[in-house]
Design an enzyme around this catalytic site. Structure first.
Site, PDB file in Angstrom:
ATOM      1  N   LYS A 158       0.838  -1.215   0.000  1.00  0.00           N
ATOM      2  CA  LYS A 158       0.000   0.000   0.000  1.00  0.00           C
ATOM      3  C   LYS A 158       0.864   1.254   0.000  1.00  0.00           C
ATOM      4  O   LYS A 158       1.923   1.286   0.610  1.00  0.00           O
ATOM      5  CB  LYS A 158      -0.903   0.030   1.236  1.00  0.00           C
ATOM      6  CG  LYS A 158      -1.925  -1.091   1.271  1.00  0.00           C
ATOM      7  CD  LYS A 158      -2.669  -1.130   2.595  1.00  0.00           C
ATOM      8  CE  LYS A 158      -3.840  -0.179   2.626  1.00  0.00           C
ATOM      9  NZ  LYS A 158      -4.683  -0.384   3.844  1.00  0.00           N
ATOM     10  N   GLY A 164      -8.311   6.757  -2.204  1.00  0.00           N
ATOM     11  CA  GLY A 164      -9.160   6.376  -3.329  1.00  0.00           C
ATOM     12  C   GLY A 164      -8.796   5.022  -3.920  1.00  0.00           C
ATOM     13  O   GLY A 164      -9.075   4.740  -5.073  1.00  0.00           O
ATOM     14  N   GLY A 165      -8.175   4.176  -3.100  1.00  0.00           N
ATOM     15  CA  GLY A 165      -7.847   2.823  -3.531  1.00  0.00           C
ATOM     16  C   GLY A 165      -6.660   2.746  -4.495  1.00  0.00           C
ATOM     17  O   GLY A 165      -6.345   1.675  -5.016  1.00  0.00           O
ATOM     18  N   ARG A 291     -11.507  14.579   8.307  1.00  0.00           N
ATOM     19  CA  ARG A 291     -12.480  15.469   7.649  1.00  0.00           C
ATOM     20  C   ARG A 291     -13.870  14.868   7.772  1.00  0.00           C
ATOM     21  O   ARG A 291     -14.040  13.768   8.278  1.00  0.00           O
ATOM     22  CB  ARG A 291     -12.121  15.582   6.171  1.00  0.00           C
ATOM     23  CG  ARG A 291     -12.027  14.191   5.554  1.00  0.00           C
ATOM     24  CD  ARG A 291     -11.996  14.190   4.058  1.00  0.00           C
ATOM     25  NE  ARG A 291     -11.594  12.900   3.527  1.00  0.00           N
ATOM     26  CZ  ARG A 291     -12.390  11.876   3.299  1.00  0.00           C
ATOM     27  NH1 ARG A 291     -13.681  11.964   3.574  1.00  0.00           N
ATOM     28  NH2 ARG A 291     -11.935  10.737   2.816  1.00  0.00           N
ATOM     29  N   VAL A 294     -18.215  11.465   3.206  1.00  0.00           N
ATOM     30  CA  VAL A 294     -19.407  11.419   2.352  1.00  0.00           C
ATOM     31  C   VAL A 294     -20.578  10.804   3.127  1.00  0.00           C
ATOM     32  O   VAL A 294     -21.708  11.293   3.089  1.00  0.00           O
ATOM     33  CB  VAL A 294     -19.131  10.569   1.083  1.00  0.00           C
ATOM     34  CG1 VAL A 294     -20.371  10.456   0.219  1.00  0.00           C
ATOM     35  CG2 VAL A 294     -17.961  11.129   0.290  1.00  0.00           C
ATOM     36  N   ARG A 337     -25.366   5.794  -2.342  1.00  0.00           N
ATOM     37  CA  ARG A 337     -24.685   6.815  -3.162  1.00  0.00           C
ATOM     38  C   ARG A 337     -25.160   6.626  -4.593  1.00  0.00           C
ATOM     39  O   ARG A 337     -24.888   5.589  -5.210  1.00  0.00           O
ATOM     40  CB  ARG A 337     -23.174   6.606  -3.140  1.00  0.00           C
ATOM     41  CG  ARG A 337     -22.552   6.806  -1.790  1.00  0.00           C
ATOM     42  CD  ARG A 337     -21.045   6.848  -1.950  1.00  0.00           C
ATOM     43  NE  ARG A 337     -20.380   6.816  -0.656  1.00  0.00           N
ATOM     44  CZ  ARG A 337     -19.110   7.131  -0.466  1.00  0.00           C
ATOM     45  NH1 ARG A 337     -18.361   7.488  -1.498  1.00  0.00           N
ATOM     46  NH2 ARG A 337     -18.564   7.085   0.720  1.00  0.00           N
TER      47      ARG A 337
HETATM   48  P1  ADP Z   1      -7.734   4.305   0.480  1.00  0.00           P
HETATM   49  O1  ADP Z   1      -7.280   5.405   1.392  1.00  0.00           O
HETATM   50  O2  ADP Z   1      -7.008   4.268  -0.821  1.00  0.00           O
HETATM   51  O3  ADP Z   1      -9.213   4.285   0.336  1.00  0.00           O
HETATM   52  P2  ADP Z   1      -7.758   2.239   2.566  1.00  0.00           P
HETATM   53  O4  ADP Z   1      -6.572   1.882   3.350  1.00  0.00           O
HETATM   54  O5  ADP Z   1      -8.804   3.086   3.242  1.00  0.00           O
HETATM   55  O6  ADP Z   1      -7.286   2.957   1.199  1.00  0.00           O
HETATM   56  O7  ADP Z   1      -8.452   0.961   2.011  1.00  0.00           O
HETATM   57  C1  ADP Z   1      -9.561   1.002   1.131  1.00  0.00           C
HETATM   58  C2  ADP Z   1     -10.222  -0.355   1.025  1.00  0.00           C
HETATM   59  O8  ADP Z   1      -9.266  -1.334   0.543  1.00  0.00           O
HETATM   60  C3  ADP Z   1     -10.721  -0.914   2.347  1.00  0.00           C
HETATM   61  O9  ADP Z   1     -12.001  -0.451   2.684  1.00  0.00           O
HETATM   62  C4  ADP Z   1     -10.715  -2.398   2.027  1.00  0.00           C
HETATM   63  O10 ADP Z   1     -11.822  -2.722   1.228  1.00  0.00           O
HETATM   64  C5  ADP Z   1      -9.464  -2.581   1.194  1.00  0.00           C
HETATM   65  N1  ADP Z   1      -8.273  -2.903   2.050  1.00  0.00           N
HETATM   66  C6  ADP Z   1      -7.367  -2.037   2.563  1.00  0.00           C
HETATM   67  N2  ADP Z   1      -6.436  -2.680   3.309  1.00  0.00           N
HETATM   68  C7  ADP Z   1      -6.731  -3.994   3.262  1.00  0.00           C
HETATM   69  C8  ADP Z   1      -6.152  -5.194   3.829  1.00  0.00           C
HETATM   70  N3  ADP Z   1      -5.067  -5.166   4.590  1.00  0.00           N
HETATM   71  N4  ADP Z   1      -6.767  -6.378   3.556  1.00  0.00           N
HETATM   72  C9  ADP Z   1      -7.877  -6.436   2.775  1.00  0.00           C
HETATM   73  N5  ADP Z   1      -8.456  -5.355   2.210  1.00  0.00           N
HETATM   74  C10 ADP Z   1      -7.904  -4.139   2.445  1.00  0.00           C
END
Ligand code: ADP
Length: 448
Positions: A158, A164-165, A291, A294, A337
């Site tokens: 990550k 935003g994924g 913040r 949504v 949404r």
């Molecule tokens: P972003 O900030 O890009 O949205 P997040 O860390 O909030 O990233 O993660 C977004 C989504 O990705 C989570 O809601 C989940 O669905 C998936 N995700 C993130 N980390 C993990 C993990 N360690 N294992 C499985 N799914 C994950």
């Protein structure tokens, strides 16, 4: 209290903030791009300033133009909404340097939580449970192999600056790790200008459960319960509910006391959300958003708190108007949404709204900046409406949402209303049996 606030956003969230200001007797300044001259938030604001052409960098992300607009109009505070500049620490600093209040946390907290590695290190200090993984940034691929071997595959690479994924890649086995590492870093560099990455255990079937908190400048922090946001497509939330259908009062109590304790220690001011993955009865922190989210309306419904009003009050230096014991989480709320997209292919569907008939009745809230004849510009996010319902029980909330979606007429563009109707009619959904992968599988099944 402020007498004039500039709203540095557009669409439904600009309207949401404007409504809170109006009720509080605060004058509003809308800013807009040339593409949004006819937007609802511009029409309803007391004053408006055009800040640039359609492109985001030249308008809604244009710090200098927004600051000039605030200075010219004499706004005392800026509410950034969500997205755009809402989690930009240097913007918050710049605003404060100009003697204007930023309706958000202090910039140091934005910066800390914006770096997901730093956020995890901070949370660990306060005993917030984390997803197992690397302790900090991954310096080299050898370390990635070592940690992945220790915690076991699958693992997720990550981006530290992620959002935003983007910048997220799974490696299901050892031979996929190097590729995931390379792709995640390249994506992160392109999207965020920062290729720092870390590694986490990839949980195979978690739910996404997040805690809503709000704090003031006096060390008071109150939580408003959780939201279940597991229904996602491409890591983007589609339908959210509060409270989660799977948590017991005891589990809620336990995680919220850990979270409020951490936030009190940090002296966090503003609304904030701590996101967790929840699997086999365990919570694992993934990130904090500093913040308004949504999906905040579902928490407003179950807690009976106006989060935007409270954000404004704490930014103005007031104490929270309630303590934890005043909050009684009641009933059930669901948010759909609704995007201007093809409900099957998800291709964006900008265009002119020919007919618009919003749903209404008991326990129905519509946050939307649409109106008949409005032309949805092609430049921005496809979210056009948030339909939120409230009812005493989850079963009744589902029935109410189905009824409200049936009443809703939007013509001229395609919308994702049919997708929501299909979800609400599904028995697994109705039983609350879903995880973060459920929706993608559901969509794939329906497309066959
Ligand atoms: P972003 O900030 O890009 O949205 P997040 O860390 O909030 O990233 O993660 C977004 C989504 O990705 C989570 O809601 C989940 O669905 C998936 N995700 C993130 N980390 C993990 C993990 N360690 N294992 C499985 N799914 C994950």
């Amino acid at each position: 209290m402020f007498s004039k606030i500039l709203i540095a956003n557009r669409g439904e969230i600009a309207l949401r903030i404007l409504r809170a200001c109006r009720e509080m007797g605060i004058r509003t300044v809308a800013v807009h791009s040339t593409a949004d001259a006819d937007a609802m938030h511009v029409r309803l604001a007391d004053e408006s300033v055009c800040i640039g052409p359609p492109s985001l960098t030249e308008s809604y992300l244009n710090k200098a133009a927004i600051l000039s607009a605030a200075t010219i109009t004499g706004a005392e505070a800026i509410h950034p909404g969500y997205g755009f500049l809402s989690e930009n620490a240097s913007f918050a600093e710049l605003v404060e340097e100009h003697g204007i209040s930023f309706i958000g946390p202090n910039p140091e907290h934005i910066r800390m939580m914006g770096d997901k590695i730093q956020a995890k290190i901070t949370m660990k200090q306060f005993n917030v449970p984390l997803v197992p993984g690397s302790d900090g940034a991954l310096q080299d691929i050898a370390t990635a192999y070592k940690i992945a071997d220790e915690i076991g595959y699958p693992v997720l690479i990550k981006a530290a600056a992620g959002g935003g994924g983007r910048g997220m890649k799974v490696a299901y086995s050892k031979d996929e790790l190097e590729e995931a590492w390379k792709v995640a870093r390249t994506e992160a560099q392109m999207a965020f200008g920062n290729d720092e990455v870390y590694l986490e255990k990839y949980l195979d079937n978690p739910r996404h459960i997040e805690l809503q908190i709000i704090g003031d400048s006096y060390g008071n922090v109150v939580h408003l319960g959780e939201r279940d946001c597991s229904l996602q497509r491409r890591h983007q939330k589609v339908l959210e509910e509060a409270l989660s259908p799977v948590l017991t009062d005891e589990q809620r109590q336990k995680i919220s006391s850990i979270v409020t304790n951490a936030m009190k220690n940090l002296k966090y001011r503003n609304a904030g959300t701590l996101e967790f993955l929840y699997q086999d009865g365990h919570f694992c922190f993934i990130e904090m958003n500093t913040r308004l989210q949504v999906e905040h309306p579902v928490s407003e419904y179950v807690s009976n708190i106006d989060l935007v009003r409270e954000q404004i009050c704490v930014a103005a230096g007031e104490k929270l108007s309630f303590i934890q014991n005043d909050i009684h989480l009641r009933g059930h709320s669901i948010e759909c949404r609704i995007n201007a997209e093809d409900p099957v292919t998800f291709a964006p569907s900008p265009g002119t709204i020919k007919m618009f008939h919003p749903p209404g009745g008991l326990g129905v809230r519509l946050d939307s900046a649409l109106y008949q004849g409005y032309k949805i510009p092609p430049y921005y996010d496809s979210l056009i409406a948030k339909l939120i319902v409230y009812a005493p029980t989850r079963t009744e909330a589902i029935a109410r949402m189905k009824r409200a979606l049936e009443e809703f007429v939007i013509s001229g563009v395609n919308t994702t209303i049919p997708l929501h109707q299909a979800i609400l009619n599904d028995e697994e959904f109705q039983r609350g049996e879903y995880t973060i992968h459920w929706l993608e599988n559901f969509i794939a099944k329906n497309q066959q």
